[in-house]
Scaffold this active site. Structure first.
Site, PDB file in Angstrom:
ATOM      1  CB  THR A 137       4.741  -8.349   5.015  1.00 10.61           C
ATOM      2  OG1 THR A 137       5.581  -7.232   5.305  1.00 10.61           O
ATOM      3  CG2 THR A 137       5.494  -9.645   5.253  1.00 10.61           C
ATOM      4  N   GLY A 141       1.418  -6.596   0.980  1.00  2.32           N
ATOM      5  CA  GLY A 141       1.515  -6.403  -0.469  1.00  2.32           C
ATOM      6  C   GLY A 141       0.192  -6.215  -1.167  1.00  2.32           C
ATOM      7  CB  SER A 176      -3.297  -1.729   0.101  1.00  3.96           C
ATOM      8  OG  SER A 176      -2.765  -1.717   1.415  1.00  3.96           O
ATOM      9  N   GLY A 177      -1.176   0.031  -1.116  1.00  2.10           N
ATOM     10  CA  GLY A 177      -0.181   1.060  -0.845  1.00  2.10           C
ATOM     11  C   GLY A 177       1.207   0.757  -1.372  1.00  2.10           C
ATOM     12  CB  ILE A 178       4.524   1.299   0.225  1.00  8.24           C
ATOM     13  CG1 ILE A 178       4.441   2.823   0.366  1.00  8.24           C
ATOM     14  CG2 ILE A 178       5.975   0.868  -0.025  1.00  8.24           C
ATOM     15  CD1 ILE A 178       5.105   3.369   1.627  1.00  8.24           C
ATOM     16  N   GLY A 179       3.320  -1.568  -0.522  1.00  5.97           N
ATOM     17  CA  GLY A 179       3.559  -2.985  -0.785  1.00  5.97           C
ATOM     18  C   GLY A 179       3.069  -3.408  -2.149  1.00  5.97           C
ATOM     19  CB  SER A 199       8.112   6.159   9.339  1.00  9.89           C
ATOM     20  OG  SER A 199       7.440   7.399   9.280  1.00  9.89           O
ATOM     21  CE1 TYR A 223       3.658   4.029  11.372  1.00  8.77           C
ATOM     22  CE2 TYR A 223       4.731   6.180  11.288  1.00  8.77           C
ATOM     23  CZ  TYR A 223       4.331   5.011  10.663  1.00  8.77           C
ATOM     24  OH  TYR A 223       4.611   4.813   9.327  1.00  8.77           O
TER      25      TYR A 223
END
Length: 256
Positions: free
Chosen positions: A12, A14, A16-19, A138, A151
């Site tokens: 999920t 997926g 951008s970024g880490i995904g 995190s 967060y």
């Protein structure tokens, strides 16, 4: 032969970024991936980057169980099975006590907690013994950073949820583990100038004196997804340059 040859993964967030970095890493190691996101345009670009032969995009909202069920089913229909779930999608948001609207606070919890649970639930009917579920927490879950109550609470909830999922899914031979990233160069910070403004302050709080790269988080996800981690169950791996484990080793506390 790659570490994930023959495996199919659902990631999920997926697009951008880490995904996205994880999707690329998984494919490089032999997997097929189904990625989800809310923006069809960025999903299309991500598939081009990953390779259309090895990836498939489903526009889906993690807080909508029906759309996540559709995404999980698509993985099986497109690639013949489902072995790995990386519940990566999440949002940040500044929620200072005394200055936060209810809708902002609740939206963070809905996406970061409820969305994670229903991602796993949607995938569960298809996951086989030996499957791997990876949750994204995190370092802020325990850092006590002012202004980040929603967060932090959401990521702390993910870590707690993982322990329950371990007890529920272990009898089926499914592993559940958590990654806890520190400050990483991803779009979660907004525009590049937003990250640039924060980078100096952020790096001073990290013993390794730099931000993490999405690929460094992806490397840990690869390990947890692979058979190299076949006896790793219920672990939470910090990928934060030491910020969580040794905060007083950060440059801000050391003599020049």
């Amino acid at each position: 032969m790659g570490k994930l040859t023959g495996k199919v993964a659902l990631i999920t967030g997926g697009n951008s970024g880490i995904g996205l970095a994880t999707a690329k890493q998984f494919v490089a190691e032999g997997a097929k991936v189904v990625i989800t996101g809310r923006n069809q345009e960025t999903l299309n670009r991500a598939v081009e980057e990953i390779g259309a032969e090895f990836s498939y995009a489903v526009q889906a909202d993690t807080t909508d169980p029906a759309s996540m069920e559709k995404a999980a089913a698509a993985a099986v229909e497109k690639f013949g099975g489902l072995d790995v779930v990386f519940a990566n999608a999440g949002i940040s948001g500044y929620t200072p006590t005394g200055g936060t609207e209810l809708s902002v606070f609740e939206n963070i919890l809905k996406i970061n907690v409820t969305g994670v649970f229903f991602t796993v639930q949607a995938a569960l009917p298809y996951l086989k013994a030996g499957g791997s579920v990876i949750l994204n927490s995190s370092v802020l879950a325990t850092a006590g950073s002012p202004g980040w109550a929603a967060y932090a609470a959401s990521k702390g909830a993910v870590s707690s949820m993982a322990r329950v999922l371990v007890s529920e899914l272990a009898p089926r031979g499914i592993r559940v583990n958590t990654i806890s990233p520190g400050a990483t160069r991803t779009p979660i910070w907004g525009q590049p100038e937003g990250l640039a403004q924060m980078e100096s302050a952020l790096t001073r709080s990290i013993p390794l004196n730099r931000l993490g790269e999405p690929e460094e988080i992806a490397n840990v996800a690869l390990f947890l997804a692979s058979d190299d981690a076949s006896f790793v169950q219920g672990a939470e791996i910090s990928v934060d340059g030491g910020a969580g484990s040794s905060p007083f080793g950060a440059p801000i506390y050391l003599k020049a």
